[in-house]
Every structure is written in structure tokens, then in C-alpha cells.
Design an enzyme around this catalytic site. Structure first.
Site, PDB file in Angstrom:
ATOM      1  N   PHE A   1     -50.913 -38.081  -0.981  1.00 16.44           N
ATOM      2  CA  PHE A   1     -51.142 -38.975  -0.209  1.00 16.44           C
ATOM      3  C   PHE A   1     -53.005 -40.050  -0.764  1.00 16.44           C
ATOM      4  O   PHE A   1     -53.193 -38.899  -0.648  1.00 16.44           O
ATOM      5  CB  PHE A   1     -51.298 -39.184   1.653  1.00 16.44           C
ATOM      6  CG  PHE A   1     -52.250 -39.924   2.458  1.00 16.44           C
ATOM      7  CD1 PHE A   1     -51.797 -41.210   2.443  1.00 16.44           C
ATOM      8  CD2 PHE A   1     -53.817 -40.549   2.147  1.00 16.44           C
ATOM      9  CE1 PHE A   1     -52.070 -42.874   3.021  1.00 16.44           C
ATOM     10  CE2 PHE A   1     -54.517 -41.289   2.735  1.00 16.44           C
ATOM     11  CZ  PHE A   1     -53.812 -42.349   3.270  1.00 16.44           C
TER      12      PHE A   1
ATOM     13  N   LYS B   1     -64.145 -38.108   3.330  1.00 17.58           N
ATOM     14  CA  LYS B   1     -63.606 -37.749   4.774  1.00 17.58           C
ATOM     15  C   LYS B   1     -65.458 -36.982   5.024  1.00 17.58           C
ATOM     16  O   LYS B   1     -66.115 -37.821   6.165  1.00 17.58           O
ATOM     17  CB  LYS B   1     -62.598 -37.237   4.549  1.00 17.58           C
ATOM     18  CG  LYS B   1     -61.833 -37.712   4.734  1.00 17.58           C
ATOM     19  CD  LYS B   1     -60.254 -37.080   5.607  1.00 17.58           C
ATOM     20  CE  LYS B   1     -59.168 -38.259   5.598  1.00 17.58           C
ATOM     21  NZ  LYS B   1     -58.128 -38.182   4.457  1.00 17.58           N
TER      22      LYS B   1
ATOM     23  N   ASP C   1     -58.032 -35.246  -5.841  1.00 13.33           N
ATOM     24  CA  ASP C   1     -58.481 -35.651  -5.100  1.00 13.33           C
ATOM     25  C   ASP C   1     -58.874 -34.717  -3.875  1.00 13.33           C
ATOM     26  O   ASP C   1     -58.105 -33.940  -3.182  1.00 13.33           O
ATOM     27  CB  ASP C   1     -56.957 -36.663  -4.294  1.00 13.33           C
ATOM     28  CG  ASP C   1     -57.334 -37.407  -3.034  1.00 13.33           C
ATOM     29  OD1 ASP C   1     -58.489 -36.843  -2.854  1.00 13.33           O
ATOM     30  OD2 ASP C   1     -56.584 -38.433  -2.318  1.00 13.33           O
TER      31      ASP C   1
HETATM   32  C1  LIG Z   1     -57.605 -39.631   3.790  1.00 14.06           C
HETATM   33  C2  LIG Z   1     -57.278 -39.111   2.625  1.00 14.06           C
HETATM   34  C3  LIG Z   1     -57.584 -40.338   1.671  1.00 14.06           C
HETATM   35  C4  LIG Z   1     -58.162 -42.121   1.657  1.00 14.06           C
HETATM   36  O1  LIG Z   1     -59.389 -42.094   2.662  1.00 14.06           O
HETATM   37  P1  LIG Z   1     -59.360 -43.183   3.395  1.00 14.06           P
HETATM   38  O2  LIG Z   1     -61.083 -43.115   3.698  1.00 14.06           O
HETATM   39  O3  LIG Z   1     -58.363 -43.174   5.700  1.00 14.06           O
HETATM   40  O4  LIG Z   1     -59.558 -44.145   2.289  1.00 14.06           O
HETATM   41  C5  LIG Z   1     -57.485 -40.401  -0.014  1.00 14.06           C
HETATM   42  N1  LIG Z   1     -57.351 -39.391  -0.008  1.00 14.06           N
HETATM   43  C6  LIG Z   1     -56.930 -38.390   0.419  1.00 14.06           C
HETATM   44  C7  LIG Z   1     -56.033 -37.016  -0.080  1.00 14.06           C
HETATM   45  C8  LIG Z   1     -57.043 -38.553   2.290  1.00 14.06           C
HETATM   46  O5  LIG Z   1     -57.187 -37.294   3.322  1.00 14.06           O
END
Ligand SMILES: *Cc1c(COP(=O)(O)O)cnc(C)c1O
Length: 395
Positions: A140, A254, A225
């Protein structure tokens, strides 16, 4: 509890107004939260919950950490926003601090995880002159068009196609699959060092090292990521530290600013220099208020030894879950630091309501994994309460 008098809307009013005025993209739980402290939150009726969701791995320091609150209050009264047409006396200081903890050379400031991914994809194309991206199944990376293109779940992507072309998916944990996918048009491989939304999926030993080697050999960039795994969530500043692998580009969001919206893309010098003036921008990115929140968050993690706390309390949480969760639908417990997954052998979505009714907020990822990502400041008693409730859930 005098502060509950400050409740602005009753539960019924809040839910009715949301239903009438908010675009209905969220499947919300029927609870209206009003305040929080540490690992606890209270709803508008004064009911208390142990928060094992933490705003989806955001409130690493707990709700309303006093140092973050004070920094935001002070900065809000001084200077909130200037745009990036000017320097401020706080953004460069945060940039230096972030370069130190990420071990990267430079950062770009955005406002969310998905924006940090957008920046990374643009930079990877600019730096390599190539277009393709390899991502992993069950990954994700966000909901904007670029990040969505490299997000695996078909349900999220298909209604919005055509997306950014050039994305391909390979099984997570299979370095050979990445080697086979690396052709002449791949700009970057994008991976979560531990998959979050996919259900706390751990990389097999040696996987990230092999991927790094394959990328180096093919001249392809490696993007980590760490939006969810970063900022101490796994017991180190970043999950990459468990493998020793350094990516070319890294995304963090986050937990970065203690609950204030911020995302950053960090990059090694040789890659970062591909972005020239005008190549990318954000009006709000790195605004003074967000920078104050992020600096206070980082300092609090250092001063209060919260990386160690994430490790220690995460181990305790994992151990207690393993001991007490003996239901026949529980398969095993996994994770590292304060990123813990309870693997179930059937759909566990209905557990969320049952746990909430007993005063514990949990989340189920990928239908079959209870994902627990509490604040690092959670106490042993609060862990015991959460484990007690979870271990008595029935399906
Ligand atoms: C939550 C998340 C995102 C997206 O972050 P948002 O602030 O909701 O746009 C991208 N990559 C990972 C691994 C995430 O957990």
C-alpha cells in the site's frame, strides 16, 4: 472530567451531520471521539478506550504529548505559514535533524504519505530518465493517482484507471521475481520494509539485501516506503536499520509530527540533485507549524528514550498476545517493536466492534490480521487490558 463538557456535538448530532455533509468514503465505526491522553481516548459520552490503532500508526508519542502540544502552541502564536517562497528559521533545522535520523542527504517536505510517494516517483523518473516501477503484491502506497498506480489492491485501483503507466507487481519476499522484472525501462523498485496495510508482513531474512544488490546491478533505484514503519514504530528510527540496507529514496509520514500532517521524501545526494528549481513544490509542505510539531516529536523520542520503549513494550505486547490468545481462529503473532500483527485463519473484521464495545480500539488489516500499532507510551496495565479483551474475543 470537566473537559468533557467541552464536547461540541453529541454522538447523534456528529453522526447525522457526517452522514449529511461529508462525502462518504469512510466506513467509520459508530464512536465519536473527543479527547485523548497517552494511549487513551475518550468519546463524547466520556467512555474510555485503550487505543491500539493510534490514528493508524500516527500517534507514536500518544495523544496530546505535552511537548508536542507546547511546541505547536508556541509556534502557532509566532508564525504558522509562509509558503516556500521564503526561508523560515525552523524548516532548515528540521531538515538537518531528519537528514541525521534518516541517514539520507536531503529532504523534500510534503503533507502526507501519499504526497511523499508522489515526490519519490517523480524524482525517480527525473533521476533515471526511465518510467517503470516495480512494487510488491499486497503493498500500500497511497490513494493519489501516482501512489495508487503502485498500490496492489485492485479494488482501490480499478475504478480510477487509467493510472500512471509502467507499474508492475511481484510477490513480496521473492528477490528472484524482482531480478526477473528489472528490465531497461524500470526507474525504481518501491518496497515497504515491513508491509503495513498488507497485514504486518515481514520481509524474509536477506530479502532487502538481495533486492538492493539486484537494483545496484541493474542501475535501478530502490525506494523504501517507511511511511508506516518509520519514526520508531518498529523500535528503531526506521525499519531499514534491521537489514542495514540503505535505499536511494525514502518516504516517511504518519508518525513524523506527532499527529500533525506531514510527509517527507528523503534522498541520497546523487539522486536528489536531479530535482532542479521548479521541478516539484508544495504550498504547505514544511510549513512552520508542522516543522515545530515534527522537531518536538523527534526531540521527545530522543529525550524520553522512546525507541527503546517501542522495542520493550512491543516485545511485551507480542509475548502477552502469544500467551493469552488461544482462540482456535488465532494462527500466530508476529511483528517488531510496536508494529504487531495477530494472524487469524478466518475473516476477523467483526472483532473490531466487539473489542471496541469492551473498551479497546483495534484494527483489522487485509481481513485476517489484527494490527496493533499503539502509542509507544502505552503502559503495561493498558497492554494487559488490551490483551485481556483481545484474548476473549469470539468469532
Ligand atoms: C498510510 C500509508 C501511506 C499513505 O499515507 P497517507 O498519509 O494516508 O497518504 C503510504 N504508504 C504506507 C506504507 C502507508 O502505511
Amino acid at each position: 472530567m470537566a473537559r468533557t463538557k467541552q464536547v461540541r456535538l453529541s454522538a447523534e448530532e456528529a453522526i447525522a451531520k457526517d452522514a449529511r455533509y461529508v462525502i462518504q468514503t469512510y466506513g467509520r465505526q459508530p464512536v465519536v471521539l473527543s479527547r485523548g491522553k497517552g494511549a487513551l481516548v475518550w468519546d463524547v459520552n466520556g467512555r474510555e478506550y485503550v487505543d491500539c490503532v493510534a490514528g493508524i500508526a500516527v500517534n507514536n508519542l500518544g495523544h496530546c504529548h505535552p511537548k508536542v502540544v507546547a511546541a505547536i502552541q508556541e509556534q502557532a502564536a509566532r508564525l504558522m505559514h509562509t509558503s516556500n517562497l521564503y526561508y523560515t528559521d525552523i524548516q532548515p533545522e528540521l531538515a538537518e535533524k531528519l537528514a541525521q535520523i534518516t541517514k539520507m542527504d536531503r529532504v523534500f517536505f510534503a503533507n502526507s504519505g501519499t504526497e511523499s510517494i508522489e515526490a519519490a516517483l517523480k524524482l525517480a523518473r527525473k533521476a533515471t530518465g526511465k518510467k517503470g516501477f516495480i512494487a510488491a503484491e499486497h503493498c500500500f502506497h497511497g490513494r493519489t493517482m501516482g501512489a495508487l498506480s503502485i498500490t496492489h489492491k485492485a479494488k482501490y485501483r480499478e475504478p480510477f484507471e487509467p493510472l500512471v503507466p509502467g507499474a508492475r507487481f511481484v510477490p513480496y519476499g521473492d528477490a528472484d521475481a524482482i531480478r526477473r522484472a528489472l528490465d531497461n525501462d524500470v526507474a525504481a523498485v518501491v518496497l515497504e520494509p515491513i508491509q503495513g496495510e498488507g497485514g504486518v508482513r515481514m520481509p524474509p531474512d536477506g530479502y532487502l539485501e538481495e533486492v538492493r544488490e539486484a537494483c545496484d546491478r541493474a542501475g535501478v533505484l530502490l525506494i523504501f516506503d517507511e511511511v508506516q514503519t518509520g519514526m520508531g514504530r518498529t523500535g528503531k528510527w526506521f525499519a531499514k536499520e534491521y537489514s542495514g540496507v540503505e535505499p536511494d529514496i525514502m518516504c516517511v509520514a504518519k508518525g513524523i509530527a506527532g499527529g500533525f500532517p506531514m510527509g517527507i521524501m528523503a534522498a541520497q545526494e546523487g539522486v536528489a540533485s536531479a530535482f532542479r528549481k521548479g521541478d516539484h513544490a508544495s504550498t504547505f509542505g514544511g510549513n512552520a507549524l508542522g516543522c515545530a510539531a515534527a522537531l518536538a516529536t523527534i526531540r521527545a523520542i530522543e529525550e524520553e528514550n522512546l525507541l527503546e520503549r517501542s522495542r520493550v513494550m512491543g516485545e511485551y505486547l507480542k509475548k502477552e498476545l502469544s500467551i493469552h490468545c488461544k482462540q482456535d481462529f488465532v494462527d500466530h503473532v508476529r511483528g517488531v517493536g510496536m508494529m504487531v500483527g495477530v494472524q487469524l485463519n478466518k475473516d476477523g473484521n467483526s472483532l473490531v466492534d466487539k473489542a471496541r464495545e469492551k473498551g479497546v480500539l483495534i484494527n483489522v488489516a487485509s481481513d485476517t490480521v489484527i494490527r496493533l500499532v499503539p502509542p509507544f507510551v502505552i503502559t503495561r496495565e493498558q497492554v494487559d487490558k488490551a490483551v485481556g479483551v483481545i484474548s476473549e474475543l469470539t468469532l
